[in-house]
Scaffold this motif. Structure first.
Motif, PDB file in Angstrom:
ATOM      1  N   PHE A  76       0.840  -1.201   0.000  1.00  0.00           N
ATOM      2  CA  PHE A  76       0.000   0.000   0.000  1.00  0.00           C
ATOM      3  C   PHE A  76       0.875   1.251   0.000  1.00  0.00           C
ATOM      4  O   PHE A  76       2.045   1.206   0.369  1.00  0.00           O
ATOM      5  CB  PHE A  76      -0.942   0.030   1.210  1.00  0.00           C
ATOM      6  CG  PHE A  76      -0.244   0.086   2.543  1.00  0.00           C
ATOM      7  CD1 PHE A  76      -0.035   1.303   3.188  1.00  0.00           C
ATOM      8  CD2 PHE A  76       0.198  -1.069   3.170  1.00  0.00           C
ATOM      9  CE1 PHE A  76       0.608   1.358   4.431  1.00  0.00           C
ATOM     10  CE2 PHE A  76       0.841  -1.030   4.409  1.00  0.00           C
ATOM     11  CZ  PHE A  76       1.049   0.191   5.034  1.00  0.00           C
ATOM     12  N   SER A  77       0.271   2.341  -0.417  1.00  0.00           N
ATOM     13  CA  SER A  77       0.897   3.658  -0.283  1.00  0.00           C
ATOM     14  C   SER A  77       0.004   4.481   0.629  1.00  0.00           C
ATOM     15  O   SER A  77      -1.216   4.329   0.633  1.00  0.00           O
ATOM     16  CB  SER A  77       1.032   4.338  -1.647  1.00  0.00           C
ATOM     17  OG  SER A  77       1.997   3.678  -2.431  1.00  0.00           O
ATOM     18  N   TRP A  78       0.621   5.360   1.411  1.00  0.00           N
ATOM     19  CA  TRP A  78      -0.067   6.075   2.485  1.00  0.00           C
ATOM     20  C   TRP A  78      -0.017   7.575   2.219  1.00  0.00           C
ATOM     21  O   TRP A  78       1.023   8.120   1.860  1.00  0.00           O
ATOM     22  CB  TRP A  78       0.649   5.754   3.793  1.00  0.00           C
ATOM     23  CG  TRP A  78      -0.069   6.134   5.041  1.00  0.00           C
ATOM     24  CD1 TRP A  78       0.080   7.286   5.773  1.00  0.00           C
ATOM     25  CD2 TRP A  78      -1.031   5.360   5.750  1.00  0.00           C
ATOM     26  NE1 TRP A  78      -0.716   7.262   6.873  1.00  0.00           N
ATOM     27  CE2 TRP A  78      -1.417   6.085   6.894  1.00  0.00           C
ATOM     28  CE3 TRP A  78      -1.607   4.107   5.530  1.00  0.00           C
ATOM     29  CZ2 TRP A  78      -2.352   5.611   7.813  1.00  0.00           C
ATOM     30  CZ3 TRP A  78      -2.526   3.638   6.451  1.00  0.00           C
ATOM     31  CH2 TRP A  78      -2.894   4.385   7.570  1.00  0.00           C
ATOM     32  N   ILE A  79      -1.149   8.222   2.389  1.00  0.00           N
ATOM     33  CA  ILE A  79      -1.260   9.682   2.274  1.00  0.00           C
ATOM     34  C   ILE A  79      -1.912  10.168   3.554  1.00  0.00           C
ATOM     35  O   ILE A  79      -2.972   9.685   3.939  1.00  0.00           O
ATOM     36  CB  ILE A  79      -2.143  10.081   1.070  1.00  0.00           C
ATOM     37  CG1 ILE A  79      -1.550   9.550  -0.233  1.00  0.00           C
ATOM     38  CG2 ILE A  79      -2.317  11.599   1.022  1.00  0.00           C
ATOM     39  CD1 ILE A  79      -2.486   9.657  -1.434  1.00  0.00           C
ATOM     40  N   ARG A  80      -1.265  11.113   4.232  1.00  0.00           N
ATOM     41  CA  ARG A  80      -1.830  11.656   5.476  1.00  0.00           C
ATOM     42  C   ARG A  80      -2.079  13.145   5.303  1.00  0.00           C
ATOM     43  O   ARG A  80      -1.189  13.891   4.888  1.00  0.00           O
ATOM     44  CB  ARG A  80      -0.884  11.427   6.646  1.00  0.00           C
ATOM     45  CG  ARG A  80      -1.430  11.934   7.990  1.00  0.00           C
ATOM     46  CD  ARG A  80      -0.559  11.438   9.138  1.00  0.00           C
ATOM     47  NE  ARG A  80      -0.890  12.018  10.421  1.00  0.00           N
ATOM     48  CZ  ARG A  80      -1.799  11.553  11.273  1.00  0.00           C
ATOM     49  NH1 ARG A  80      -2.495  10.474  10.952  1.00  0.00           N
ATOM     50  NH2 ARG A  80      -2.007  12.130  12.436  1.00  0.00           N
ATOM     51  N   CYS A  81      -3.278  13.556   5.626  1.00  0.00           N
ATOM     52  CA  CYS A  81      -3.631  14.965   5.579  1.00  0.00           C
ATOM     53  C   CYS A  81      -3.572  15.526   6.998  1.00  0.00           C
ATOM     54  O   CYS A  81      -4.347  15.110   7.862  1.00  0.00           O
ATOM     55  CB  CYS A  81      -5.037  15.145   5.002  1.00  0.00           C
ATOM     56  SG  CYS A  81      -5.561  16.873   4.957  1.00  0.00           S
ATOM     57  N   ARG A  83      -1.952  -0.591  -6.160  1.00  0.00           N
ATOM     58  CA  ARG A  83      -3.376  -0.913  -6.219  1.00  0.00           C
ATOM     59  C   ARG A  83      -4.122  -0.533  -4.943  1.00  0.00           C
ATOM     60  O   ARG A  83      -5.334  -0.610  -4.909  1.00  0.00           O
ATOM     61  CB  ARG A  83      -3.575  -2.407  -6.516  1.00  0.00           C
ATOM     62  CG  ARG A  83      -3.117  -2.812  -7.899  1.00  0.00           C
ATOM     63  CD  ARG A  83      -3.931  -2.097  -8.978  1.00  0.00           C
ATOM     64  NE  ARG A  83      -3.356  -2.267 -10.289  1.00  0.00           N
ATOM     65  CZ  ARG A  83      -2.693  -1.312 -10.949  1.00  0.00           C
ATOM     66  NH1 ARG A  83      -2.498  -0.125 -10.407  1.00  0.00           N
ATOM     67  NH2 ARG A  83      -2.217  -1.538 -12.140  1.00  0.00           N
ATOM     68  N   CYS A  84      -3.395  -0.117  -3.903  1.00  0.00           N
ATOM     69  CA  CYS A  84      -4.052   0.283  -2.660  1.00  0.00           C
ATOM     70  C   CYS A  84      -3.461   1.605  -2.176  1.00  0.00           C
ATOM     71  O   CYS A  84      -2.303   1.665  -1.779  1.00  0.00           O
ATOM     72  CB  CYS A  84      -3.880  -0.783  -1.578  1.00  0.00           C
ATOM     73  SG  CYS A  84      -4.652  -0.324   0.010  1.00  0.00           S
ATOM     74  N   LEU A  85      -4.273   2.653  -2.233  1.00  0.00           N
ATOM     75  CA  LEU A  85      -3.905   3.929  -1.634  1.00  0.00           C
ATOM     76  C   LEU A  85      -4.716   4.072  -0.363  1.00  0.00           C
ATOM     77  O   LEU A  85      -5.941   3.942  -0.375  1.00  0.00           O
ATOM     78  CB  LEU A  85      -4.239   5.100  -2.560  1.00  0.00           C
ATOM     79  CG  LEU A  85      -3.380   5.338  -3.775  1.00  0.00           C
ATOM     80  CD1 LEU A  85      -3.891   6.555  -4.555  1.00  0.00           C
ATOM     81  CD2 LEU A  85      -1.927   5.540  -3.405  1.00  0.00           C
ATOM     82  N   ALA A  86      -4.028   4.316   0.740  1.00  0.00           N
ATOM     83  CA  ALA A  86      -4.689   4.570   2.015  1.00  0.00           C
ATOM     84  C   ALA A  86      -4.552   6.054   2.313  1.00  0.00           C
ATOM     85  O   ALA A  86      -3.452   6.600   2.287  1.00  0.00           O
ATOM     86  CB  ALA A  86      -4.045   3.747   3.122  1.00  0.00           C
ATOM     87  N   VAL A  87      -5.677   6.711   2.568  1.00  0.00           N
ATOM     88  CA  VAL A  87      -5.677   8.131   2.897  1.00  0.00           C
ATOM     89  C   VAL A  87      -6.050   8.261   4.368  1.00  0.00           C
ATOM     90  O   VAL A  87      -7.161   7.932   4.768  1.00  0.00           O
ATOM     91  CB  VAL A  87      -6.638   8.929   2.000  1.00  0.00           C
ATOM     92  CG1 VAL A  87      -6.612  10.406   2.371  1.00  0.00           C
ATOM     93  CG2 VAL A  87      -6.259   8.741   0.527  1.00  0.00           C
ATOM     94  N   ASP A  88      -5.086   8.717   5.143  1.00  0.00           N
ATOM     95  CA  ASP A  88      -5.197   8.836   6.593  1.00  0.00           C
ATOM     96  C   ASP A  88      -5.806  10.192   6.945  1.00  0.00           C
ATOM     97  O   ASP A  88      -5.203  11.229   6.721  1.00  0.00           O
ATOM     98  CB  ASP A  88      -3.793   8.694   7.183  1.00  0.00           C
ATOM     99  CG  ASP A  88      -3.735   8.773   8.691  1.00  0.00           C
ATOM    100  OD1 ASP A  88      -4.771   9.036   9.337  1.00  0.00           O
ATOM    101  OD2 ASP A  88      -2.622   8.579   9.221  1.00  0.00           O
ATOM    102  N   LEU A  89      -7.012  10.158   7.520  1.00  0.00           N
ATOM    103  CA  LEU A  89      -7.689  11.384   7.914  1.00  0.00           C
ATOM    104  C   LEU A  89      -7.655  11.595   9.425  1.00  0.00           C
ATOM    105  O   LEU A  89      -8.389  12.422   9.954  1.00  0.00           O
ATOM    106  CB  LEU A  89      -9.142  11.373   7.419  1.00  0.00           C
ATOM    107  CG  LEU A  89      -9.346  11.279   5.905  1.00  0.00           C
ATOM    108  CD1 LEU A  89     -10.827  11.283   5.567  1.00  0.00           C
ATOM    109  CD2 LEU A  89      -8.610  12.383   5.176  1.00  0.00           C
TER     110      LEU A  89
END
Length: 181
Positions: A15-20, A45-51
């Motif tokens: 996965f790849s991780w994006i944190r806002c 194939r998996c983007l995780a967006v950390d809210l």
């Protein structure tokens, strides 16, 4: 990390991780989109967006999420939202985006690695400031994506899309006129 781009990113196995950090908005969604698109093009194939640290999201930010979710789904992947508080979850659900992405899925590949991911993030590549035309195109694309998600959104955002199309046309015409001068 600048004040207008509180986006942190990382690449992990599976996965790849994006944190806002702070508000997700039209100001920082281009950085999120650049990272997401680069990862999708690299085969992610998996983007995780950390809210978990996100204080709210504007429609451009949510439209950008929806666009990435649509691209991932078309390629057999998915966008997953991590740690959405009730306000952010409600914002996504109100626009019907919970049908395009998974919100806090219990079987996510990152589920047992949230703290590891958060500890190993770096600032998203801001890639310089975009000009007014590029910003307007980004905001327009995000709202067109939201409008295409369902009939309710199409009605809700029709005025915004129309206004942005007119604004973009004027800016592009002005830029063309300046080039000819």
């Amino acid at each position: 990390m600048s004040a207008d781009s509180p986006i942190l990113t990382g690449v992990f196995h599976g996965f790849s991780w994006i944190r806002c950090n702070g508000k997700g908005s039209f100001l920082n969604s281009p950085a999120m989109k650049r990272f997401g698109e680069a990862r999708i093009e690299a085969g992610e194939r998996c983007l995780a967006v950390d809210l978990g640290a996100c204080t709210g999201m504007d429609s451009t930010f949510m439209g950008t999420l929806a666009g990435m979710a649509a691209r991932l789904t078309a390629q057999g992947g998915g966008l997953q939202i991590a740690d959405a508080d009730s306000r952010n979850r409600r914002s996504l659900e109100d626009l019907g985006l919970d049908y395009m992405m998974e919100i806090d899925p219990p079987e996510a590949p990152w589920r047992d690695r949230i703290e590891e991911a958060r500890e190993n993030l770096g600032p998203a590549d801001a890639a310089g400031k975009s000009d007014q035309i590029e910003r307007t195109k980004h905001v327009l694309e995000a709202h067109q994506t939201l409008s295409g998600a369902n009939d309710k959104n199409a009605k809700t955002f029709s005025g915004v899309v129309s206004m942005l199309e007119t604004e973009l046309s004027g800016k592009e015409k002005g830029a063309d006129d300046r080039k000819r001068s």
